[in-house]
Each structure stands twice: as structure tokens, then as C-alpha cells.
Design a protein around this motif. Sequence first.
Motif, PDB file in Angstrom:
ATOM      1  N   LYS A   1       6.900  -0.242  -6.564  1.00 30.40           N
ATOM      2  CA  LYS A   1       7.692  -0.061  -7.784  1.00 30.40           C
ATOM      3  C   LYS A   1       7.284   1.218  -8.504  1.00 30.40           C
ATOM      4  N   ASP A   2       5.977   1.459  -8.604  1.00 29.33           N
ATOM      5  CA  ASP A   2       5.493   2.659  -9.286  1.00 29.33           C
ATOM      6  C   ASP A   2       6.006   3.932  -8.630  1.00 29.33           C
ATOM      7  N   LEU A   3       6.049   3.931  -7.284  1.00 24.57           N
ATOM      8  CA  LEU A   3       6.415   5.143  -6.554  1.00 24.57           C
ATOM      9  C   LEU A   3       7.925   5.336  -6.420  1.00 24.57           C
ATOM     10  N   ILE A   4       8.679   4.240  -6.452  1.00 24.57           N
ATOM     11  CA  ILE A   4      10.094   4.308  -6.113  1.00 24.57           C
ATOM     12  C   ILE A   4      11.029   4.315  -7.307  1.00 24.57           C
TER      13      ILE A   4
ATOM     14  N   TYR B   1      -7.180  10.559  -8.168  1.00 27.33           N
ATOM     15  CA  TYR B   1      -5.956  10.409  -7.371  1.00 27.33           C
ATOM     16  C   TYR B   1      -5.106  11.644  -7.600  1.00 27.33           C
ATOM     17  N   VAL B   2      -4.408  12.099  -6.589  1.00 28.17           N
ATOM     18  CA  VAL B   2      -3.500  13.229  -6.764  1.00 28.17           C
ATOM     19  C   VAL B   2      -2.136  12.863  -6.211  1.00 28.17           C
ATOM     20  N   ASN B   3      -1.108  13.416  -6.817  1.00 29.73           N
ATOM     21  CA  ASN B   3       0.254  13.160  -6.361  1.00 29.73           C
ATOM     22  C   ASN B   3       0.982  14.483  -6.169  1.00 29.73           C
TER      23      ASN B   3
ATOM     24  N   GLY C   1      11.433  -4.505  -3.307  1.00 30.26           N
ATOM     25  CA  GLY C   1       9.981  -4.621  -3.250  1.00 30.26           C
ATOM     26  C   GLY C   1       9.513  -5.703  -4.204  1.00 30.26           C
ATOM     27  N   ARG C   2       8.237  -5.688  -4.520  1.00 29.31           N
ATOM     28  CA  ARG C   2       7.685  -6.692  -5.426  1.00 29.31           C
ATOM     29  C   ARG C   2       8.053  -6.373  -6.875  1.00 29.31           C
TER      30      ARG C   2
ATOM     31  N   THR D   1       0.858  -1.184   0.000  1.00 26.61           N
ATOM     32  CA  THR D   1       0.000   0.000   0.000  1.00 26.61           C
ATOM     33  C   THR D   1       0.896   1.236   0.000  1.00 26.61           C
ATOM     34  N   ALA D   2       0.305   2.378  -0.335  1.00 24.28           N
ATOM     35  CA  ALA D   2       1.075   3.621  -0.324  1.00 24.28           C
ATOM     36  C   ALA D   2       1.603   3.936   1.072  1.00 24.28           C
ATOM     37  N   GLY D   3       0.862   3.543   2.105  1.00 20.23           N
ATOM     38  CA  GLY D   3       1.288   3.802   3.477  1.00 20.23           C
ATOM     39  C   GLY D   3       2.557   3.070   3.871  1.00 20.23           C
ATOM     40  N   HIS D   4       2.883   2.011   3.130  1.00 19.15           N
ATOM     41  CA  HIS D   4       4.120   1.274   3.380  1.00 19.15           C
ATOM     42  C   HIS D   4       5.264   1.760   2.497  1.00 19.15           C
ATOM     43  N   VAL D   5       5.024   2.845   1.763  1.00 19.87           N
ATOM     44  CA  VAL D   5       6.045   3.359   0.852  1.00 19.87           C
ATOM     45  C   VAL D   5       6.364   4.827   1.114  1.00 19.87           C
TER      46      VAL D   5
END
Length: 351
Positions: free
Chosen positions: A42-45, A238-240, A35-36, A10-14
Motif C-alpha cells: 500500500k505504501d509503495l503503490i 532507507y533510500v528510495n 493488496g493488504r 515485502t518490497a521484493g513482491h512489489v
Amino acid sequence: MNFVFTGGGTAGHVTPNIALIPKIQEMGYTVHYIGRYEGIEKDLIENMPGVIYHGISAGKLRRYNNIKNLTDPFRVIKGYFQALNLIKEIKPKGLFSKGGFVSVPVVMAAKAHKVPIVIHESDMTPGLATKLCLPYAKKACTTFKTTARNLGKKGVCTGTPLRDNLFFGSKDIARKKLKLDNKPVILIMGGSLGAKGINDNIRLVLDRLLPIFNIVHICGKGKQDESIKKNGYIQLEYVNEELPDIMALADIVISRAGSNSINEFLALNKPMLLIPLPALHSRGDQLVNADEFESLGYAMKLLEENITQDILVNSIKDLYDNRNKFIETMQKSGAHKGRDKVLEVIKESIK
């Protein structure tokens, strides 16, 4: 020198890792992230400057019956041996784990290579991954004091690492971009996937709220209702990059009670109406988080099963009318110092 981060699902773990990574890089370390193969981590990092991403096999650790419980242990075992090889190759000075099921084999592999490990638990009640990783860790950072006490000698209350950019949002930029007038703004967030219960209930009372408030509704991917076209009601999947500006614009927030999100609101002094994920659909951690925030004077809590249109509208108006009381209490929390405190624990652990 190398340093490894892990965490995902989840995003909370990233996102706490995202807050810490630049500071670890400033210390002279090359950052590796395990990660996986595919997932939100992966998407965030993988596009973060200077971060080397490694994908491994992962299986979910469930405490309920599911057919995948027959195959996922083999994925976990495979992931463990992959992590063993990666740790041997990277030779990190230390490892920080934010949790999630992918972190367990990585932490175990790091321990096998005698790498100092620091883990972090955001919720009041530790998740299964935290319980499994705790024996291998030198320290377990926590968001809540009660959690640190319950984790024994390894527990240390640090708060949650928060990203710098959250504190530099511009309400003027957000108001202009969203084309909103000067009415106060309610921000609604249901988590990275949205929250059907919150979405549906809010939409039922829009006509009662919009004469008083503008509403920015982050409703989750595929959860926009295109049939609703009302002035002052903005739906976003969604917003980033825009999130800091939107948070700066918000006068009050309606949210689930995931720990990372509510601690971001706390650090930004945003009065909250928390509608935790019901126990039927979770392990109950959001209910405990919401109880704690309510008891500390940071938020109001409303159980989803108790919502009626009148109760929801009255709760929102009550929160807004008393917002200054909540802001005054939140300003004393020290929540904005979480990243620095976690960094102190990491530095001490890798000496």
C-alpha cells in the motif's frame, strides 16, 4: 479496459509490479492493485499515478507452528470473498501476481472469474505462494532457467522486471550529495529491514576499510549507530528516490541474496559479495540464489556463520581487485531485458 496486479508482504513482491505498471498503462489499461489493508505494498503503490488500490484481509501462510495459524486461515477466507467481489466488479482483462501471501486468494478469485493469470517467481526455489498459485496460472515467469524447467510447461524464464529509473542514476549527484571524495565506493544493503549480521560485522572492520574505500551503508530503519562518526562512512536507514544515483556511484556491493535486489545489481553490472540470510532464519532461498550467482560468475558468496574480520576484509578486497572479471561476465547476462520479456508473456496470455 482494466488490469489487476497483486503481490505484497515485502518490497521484493512489489517493486517488479512497479516496473510493469506504466507499461500496462501505456497499453490502454486502467490498473487496479489488490493488496493488504496496510502494508508495504500500500505504501509503495497507492500514490502511483492512475493506479486504483484495493485493500483486502490477508493471513500469512506458514509452514511452521505459530499461534496465528489458528486465526489466519479465516483472514485468508475473508480475503478470498473480498477478492471475488472486486474481480467481479473490475472485470479485468488479465491479472499479474508477484507473489506473497496476499496474492493467493486474489489469484484464486481471478481464476473463479476465468481471468487469465500470469505469476512470477524470483527465487531459485518456488515459495509456498507460487506453489499454491501455479495450478491457476496460464504461465509462471521465472528469474532463473532452472526454476522454469522445474515448473514444467507453464514455466518460462524471463528474468525480473526492473524499473527504468535504476538505469539513469548519476554518480556525480550521489557523490556530491553524500560529500564523498574520490575513493572507490562500497554499497552495503541488507534488505528493506536491514541485516543485523551484516551491519555488525561491517562496523567491526571500518577502520581497516575506510583508508581504501568510502562506504555507503543502508542499514535499515532504526539500525543506524549514531556513535559512529567517521569520514567516508555514510549511514542511511532507507533510500528510495536516491537509490539509482547511489547504485551508479557504487563500485562494489555487499548484500543479502534476495532475488530482486541481486538481479538489479546484475543488470547494473555491480560486482557483489553476497551474504545470504542463514537457513535458520529463512526457507533457504537466499542460500540457493547466492550459490547460483556464484556459479554463474556474477558474485562472490560468504556465509554469515563463517565471517571473521580477516575473512570479511580479504573478501571485499578480492572482490574489488577482480571487479572487471565480474563486470565482463555480468554484461553478457541480459538481465536488463526482464521487463520486456514478462510483458510479452502477459500480452500472449490475455489475447
